[in-house]
Design an enzyme around this catalytic site. Structure first.
Site, PDB file in Angstrom:
ATOM      1  N   LYS A 187       0.824  -1.217   0.059  1.00 46.14           N
ATOM      2  CA  LYS A 187       0.051  -0.127  -0.072  1.00 46.14           C
ATOM      3  C   LYS A 187       0.851   1.247  -0.221  1.00 46.14           C
ATOM      4  O   LYS A 187       0.644   2.188  -0.705  1.00 46.14           O
ATOM      5  CB  LYS A 187      -0.953  -0.128   1.259  1.00 46.14           C
ATOM      6  CG  LYS A 187      -1.998  -1.211   1.120  1.00 46.14           C
ATOM      7  CD  LYS A 187      -2.819  -1.294   2.379  1.00 46.14           C
ATOM      8  CE  LYS A 187      -3.860  -2.612   2.186  1.00 46.14           C
ATOM      9  NZ  LYS A 187      -4.552  -2.812   3.426  1.00 46.14           N
ATOM     10  N   GLN A 212      -5.008  -1.534   9.510  1.00 45.09           N
ATOM     11  CA  GLN A 212      -4.950  -3.100   9.030  1.00 45.09           C
ATOM     12  C   GLN A 212      -5.614  -3.986   9.966  1.00 45.09           C
ATOM     13  O   GLN A 212      -4.854  -3.909  10.913  1.00 45.09           O
ATOM     14  CB  GLN A 212      -3.355  -3.104   8.744  1.00 45.09           C
ATOM     15  CG  GLN A 212      -3.092  -4.497   7.950  1.00 45.09           C
ATOM     16  CD  GLN A 212      -3.562  -4.499   6.463  1.00 45.09           C
ATOM     17  OE1 GLN A 212      -3.363  -3.579   5.684  1.00 45.09           O
ATOM     18  NE2 GLN A 212      -4.327  -5.444   6.109  1.00 45.09           N
ATOM     19  N   ASP A 257     -11.021   2.419   3.455  1.00 45.72           N
ATOM     20  CA  ASP A 257     -11.213   1.111   3.414  1.00 45.72           C
ATOM     21  C   ASP A 257     -12.857   0.831   3.140  1.00 45.72           C
ATOM     22  O   ASP A 257     -13.082  -0.368   2.826  1.00 45.72           O
ATOM     23  CB  ASP A 257     -10.857   0.324   4.753  1.00 45.72           C
ATOM     24  CG  ASP A 257      -9.601  -0.406   4.572  1.00 45.72           C
ATOM     25  OD1 ASP A 257      -9.098  -0.772   3.281  1.00 45.72           O
ATOM     26  OD2 ASP A 257      -8.766  -0.693   5.520  1.00 45.72           O
TER      27      ASP A 257
END
Ligand SMILES: NC(=O)c1ccc[n+]([C@@H]2O[C@H](COP(=O)([O-])OP(=O)(O)OC[C@H]3O[C@@H](n4cnc5c(N)ncnc54)[C@H](OP(=O)(O)O)[C@@H]3O)[C@@H](O)[C@H]2O)c1
Length: 293
Positions: free
Chosen positions: A52, A96, A119
């Site tokens: 990422k 995460q 997200d």
């Protein structure tokens, strides 16, 4: 059989984003800024985060990694989330997953400001997506849509079968493909571990999406000739012949299915890179303020 090349499509989208960023810089504006919170030393999570951060550089974004030990308390993590919510220099951020067991993931996801939830896991964004309002769409489903769009795979009136009903992949992708749009306008069947006659169902699919987490679950006799097969699975299996002693495989038996499918994603190199790319798209959207102003 047409390979659905996620590496190639992701590269093209990131190059387009880089041009948009450069145009903003030429106007004297700052670049988009994504932050990522990594808790602990889970090797897979560390590797996702690395990808990422690398993608941010490719798209011309700034990135910030906040890495803490897995002994962090829930309160400590909520403090980080609160800081990121308030930090005006950060357009969007991700926490995460998975988090250490002593921290309730839902409580953390609910604390993320929906405006910065790139997200797309916050109920505000899920709810907006369900009723067709602009929203951050979860990265893997968005990546799948972009792949379908790039290869112009027809979806209208088609039968899509999704295997797996997770909140981050199966459920949102099935909703998105049934909405009134392209990609969409499909008739969608969502299957899971309690579905009976799964193979019978999957053989009816024009588009089959496998998000199960079981290596090589989908065999050639489970698909129809000419189907588009999208393999979301990322499973590590032992491979004494490889340097690391293991390799990544999908939920689809690539070799067998490639003889019948018209389109197929490889693993690695299919949905994985598209997921990271979709996060870059959401970060650009956050930067432009198009959803929440
Ligand atoms: N490429 C990417 O970027 C990406 C992103 C996310 C996930 N993944 C990968 O995708 C896979 C799925 O992950 P996930 O988080 O979406 O799912 P998940 O939360 O692990 O859930 C798996 C789903 O598969 C269903 N399932 C399990 N065994 C089944 C069976 N025998 N028959 C039918 N359905 C079955 C489960 O049904 P129940 O609901 O009934 O238990 C569940 O809905 C994993 O390999 C993961 O690593 C890849």
């Amino acid at each position: 059989m047409q390979l659905l090349d996620g590496v190639l499509v992701a590269k093209k989208i990131k190059a387009d984003l880089l041009q948009l960023v450069k145009a903003e810089q030429d106007k004297g504006k700052r670049v988009p800024h994504l932050a990522a919170v990594l808790i602990g030393d889970h090797p897979a999570s560390a590797s996702y985060i690395k990808n990422k951060i690398r993608s941010c550089a490719e798209a011309g974004y700034e990135s910030t990694l906040i890495h803490r030990d897995s002994s962090i308390t829930k309160e400590g993590l909520l403090e980080i989330v609160d800081g990121l919510n308030r930090n005006e220099a950060i357009d969007g951020y991700i926490v995460q997953l998975p988090l250490p067991r002593h921290i309730d993931e839902q409580e953390i996801l609910l604390a993320i400001d929906p405006k910065k939830d790139v997200d797309g896991f916050h109920p505000m964004n899920i709810g907006r997506m369900v009723i067709g309002l602009p929203a951050y769409v979860p990265a893997t489903p968005l990546g799948i849509l972009k792949l379908i769009e790039h290869y112009r795979i027809p979806t209208e009136g088609k039968h899509v079968v999704v295997i797996g009903r997770s909140n981050i992949v199966g459920t949102p992708v099935s909703l998105l493909l049934s909405r009134k749009a392209y990609p969409g306008n499909a008739t969608v069947t969502l299957c899971h571990s309690k579905s009976t006659d799964l193979a019978e169902m999957s053989r009816k699919a024009d588009i089959l999406i496998a998000a199960i987490g079981t290596p090589h679950f989908v065999k050639a006799d489970m698909i129809k000739d000419g189907a588009a097969v999208i393999d979301v699975g990322m499973n590590q299996i032992a491979d004494p012949a490889s340097k690391k002693g293991h390799r990544l495989v999908g939920d689809v038996d690539f070799e067998g299915v490639s003889r019948k499918a018209a389109y197929l994603t490889p693993v690695p190199g299919g949905v994985g890179p598209m997921t990271v790319c979709a996060l870059m798209i959401n970060t650009w959207t956050a930067y432009t303020g198009k959803i929440y102003g």
